[in-house]
Every structure is written in structure tokens, then in C-alpha cells.
Design an enzyme around this catalytic site. Structure first.
Site, PDB file in Angstrom:
ATOM      1  N   HIS A   1      15.665  14.920   8.292  1.00 30.39           N
ATOM      2  CA  HIS A   1      14.453  14.583   9.055  1.00 30.39           C
ATOM      3  C   HIS A   1      13.171  15.072   8.382  1.00 30.39           C
ATOM      4  O   HIS A   1      12.075  14.697   8.800  1.00 30.39           O
ATOM      5  CB  HIS A   1      14.510  15.179  10.466  1.00 30.39           C
TER       6      HIS A   1
ATOM      7  N   ASP B   1      25.117  10.700   9.816  1.00 28.79           N
ATOM      8  CA  ASP B   1      24.638  11.512  10.945  1.00 28.79           C
ATOM      9  C   ASP B   1      24.208  10.567  12.083  1.00 28.79           C
ATOM     10  O   ASP B   1      23.745   9.455  11.823  1.00 28.79           O
ATOM     11  CB  ASP B   1      23.438  12.353  10.488  1.00 28.79           C
TER      12      ASP B   1
ATOM     13  N   HIS C   1      21.751  10.690  13.967  1.00 28.72           N
ATOM     14  CA  HIS C   1      20.300  10.477  14.008  1.00 28.72           C
ATOM     15  C   HIS C   1      19.850   9.794  12.710  1.00 28.72           C
ATOM     16  O   HIS C   1      20.427  10.043  11.650  1.00 28.72           O
ATOM     17  CB  HIS C   1      19.561  11.814  14.154  1.00 28.72           C
TER      18      HIS C   1
ATOM     19  N   ASP D   1      27.550  14.596  14.134  1.00 26.17           N
ATOM     20  CA  ASP D   1      27.147  14.567  15.541  1.00 26.17           C
ATOM     21  C   ASP D   1      27.370  13.210  16.215  1.00 26.17           C
ATOM     22  O   ASP D   1      27.022  13.034  17.384  1.00 26.17           O
ATOM     23  CB  ASP D   1      25.692  15.041  15.720  1.00 26.17           C
TER      24      ASP D   1
HETATM   25 ZN   LIG Z   1      21.912  14.486  13.730  1.00 23.96          ZN
END
Ligand SMILES: [Zn+2]
Length: 310
Positions: A125, A162, A164, A245
Site C-alpha cells: 500500500h 493479497d 487488498h 488475508d
Molecule cells: Zn491485505
């Protein structure tokens, strides 16, 4: 050739405070899982500290200085509502990026075939000039630029499973046709980017999934979109943003995978790396917040990397 496992005790000293999901116990859980006999043949090394020059291929020096200056003497400082620093965070961040860069050195020089970096803070991120989403420096993007600059890699791919979207990696790679970014992720979900129409210069391949999508839709997204694009890109080196995740037991999202899905995607990525990149893979830990699910998933992922090496 062995699979390299990199980690460092400094990565346990980054503390987001309170009940933050991104906590040191995550690495301890992985370490415990990889301590079993099954993983005895891993080549284990401590992650070195990254050179600042390697970070600054991606992040502006004023950003790196601002992160260093923000380091608290005690307690936490918050860079955004999700992202904190503690007194140990600077060294942890240098080890996390250092692991990815050192793993690239080892894989590109032929010392090992592939590597897994069990490090924190995570990175995908972190944008060039902005910390966010538990991330300070973008470890995988720093590693990609290092592979090009120091090892003459012409085309470097990052695949990010991931749950996200890796907005930071996408942002770093956005206008560079020799860098590939492919991601599956839940949408809508933090950070909000990652729509299929975000394509960079034809080098970004997003395959958003919906809450409740499970194994089949996850695998279809790779089969239909990301893996064919990766094959056409023909990377010299394949980097993996290995976040776990999307597991059904993870508290932060709802993609309903289990560890067999992480083994499956790792097998597909090994095949792509064998075809184009001499098998060269560097995987680095991103998310994964249920300790049981994280440790089983990371073990499944590393197990596939080891079988590819033997
Ligand atoms: Zn994540």
C-alpha cells in the site's frame, strides 16, 4: 538449489500498538510453522538492512527523511488512521525492504532459485510519497527496481494475491511498460483502487473479486486474466506480494479461500517463472491476520516454492 527464507528479529520490534491486526505475533506464527521437519532444507538467513539508495529508487528522499524523522522515542505516532510507527519501526522497515532486495541479489546471481521474505511492515500500500495501510516502504516495488538497476532484468512482474489491492505497487509501476502488476483483491474494500479499467500503459491487470467469491472465482480470475497476461509479458523475474488475508478465517475480508488455494496459485506462478524466468521468484509477506490461517497458508506457499527448488 535451496529456497531461501529471510527474516530478522528487528521485524518483531515494529509495534502498531493496542489491538492492531498487523502485529509481531504474525511473524512468530509463521516462524513456528516453518520450524517443523518439513522445512528443514530451507536456507535460513537474517535479512540485511537495505541501502537507502535502493529505497530512493522508488521513494523520494524527502519522504524517506520524513519517515525517519517521524520515528518516536516511545509509544506510537500515527501516519494515517491505520498506519503507526513505534521506536523499532525504522529498523524493521529497513530489514523488510532489505530482505526483498537481498533475495533479488541471491535469486538473480543463481545462489538460490527462489525466496520467501517473512518480514513486516508489509509494503504494497505504500505509494512513492505516502505511507498507508500498515505500509511504510513498498518492499516489492523497491525489489523490482533493484533487479533492473543492479542485475539488468529487463522485465519484472509483481503478482499480488493479497485480498487488498496493492495501490502503491500499481502507482509505482503505472507508466512503465517493462514492469507488470497483476492483482486479485476484494472490491469494494480498502484502499478502493483496483478496478479492471485501471490498466496503466497496458501493464496493469486488476481482477477484482466480490465478498463471498471463493476458490473457483479466484482461480478463474487468474486463469482468464492475470496468468495469460503474465505469460505474454515474459518476465525475467517474478515477485509475489504474498498476502494471505483472502483466507476464509481472516477477519479483514471475505474471499473465502483456504491454504490449498494459496498452494494452487503458487504452483501456477512457479510454472510461469519456470517458463520465462529460469524459475526465479522472490515472494514477500504482505497481509494475513488470523494467526492460524496465516501460518498454514504461508507454510503451503513456502512448501510449493521448496518443491520447485528441489
Ligand atoms: Zn491485505
Amino acid at each position: 538449489m535451496p529456497t531461501l527464507l529471510l527474516t530478522h528479529p528487528d521485524c518483531l520490534k515494529h509495534d502498531n500498538g493496542g489491538y492492531h491486526p498487523e502485529r509481531p505475533e504474525r511473524l512468530r506464527a509463521i516462524e513456528e510453522a516453518l520450524a517443523s521437519e518439513t522445512f528443514a532444507s530451507l536456507k535460513r538467513e537474517e535479512a540485511p538492512v537495505v541501502e537507502i539508495a535502493a529505497i530512493e529508487r522508488l521513494h523520494p528522499s524527502r519522504y524517506v527523511e520524513a519517515i525517519h524523522r517521524a520515528l518516536p522515542v516511545k509509544g506510537n505516532v500515527w501516519l494515517d488512521p491505520d498506519t503507526a510507527m513505534s521506536p523499532g519501526s525504522w529498523n524493521a522497515a529497513l530489514r523488510a525492504a532489505g530482505a526483498a532486495v537481498y533475495a533479488v541479489d541471491q535469486v538473480m546471481s543463481g545462489g538460490v532459485k527462489n525466496a520467501f521474505c517473512a518480514v513486516r511492515p508489509p509494503g504494497h500500500h505504500a505509494e512513492p510519497a505516502r505511507a498507508m495501510g500498515f505500509c511504510l516502504f513498498n518492499n516489492v516495488a523497491i525489489a523490482a527496481l533493484h533487479a533492473r538497476q543492479k542485475h539488468g532484468a529487463e522485465r519484472v512482474a509483481v503478482v499480488d494475491f493479497d485480498v487488498h489491492h496493492g495501490n502503491g505497487t500499481q502507482s509505482a509501476f503505472w507508466s512503465d511498460k517493462d514492469l507488470f502488476y497483476g492483482s486479485t483483491h476484494q472490491m469494494p474494500l480498502f484502499p478502493g483502487t483496483g478496478a479492471a479499467y485501471e490498466t496503466g500503459v497496458g501493464n496493469v491487470f486488476n481482477a477484482p473479486l466480490h465478498a463471498g467469491d471463493g476458490s473457483k472465482r479466484f482461480r478463474d480470475a487468474y486463469g482468464a486474466r492475470i496468468l495469460p497476461a503474465l505469460d505474454a509479458f515474459r518476465p525475467d523475474l517474478l515477485l509475489i506480494s504474498a498476502g494471505f488475508d483472502a483466507h476464509r478465517d481472516d477477519p479483514l475480508a471475505h474471499i473465502e479461500l483456504d491454504e490449498t488455494d494459496f498452494a494452487w496459485i503458487t504452483e501456477r506462478l512457479v510454472e510461469a517463472a519456470e517458463k520465462h524466468a529460469g524459475g526465479r521468484i522472490v515472494a514477500t509477506l504482505e497481509g494475513g491476520y488470523n494467526l492460524e490461517a496465516l501460518s498454514r497458508s504461508a507454510a503451503a506457499h513456502v512448501g510449493v516454492l521448496m518443491r520447485a527448488s528441489s
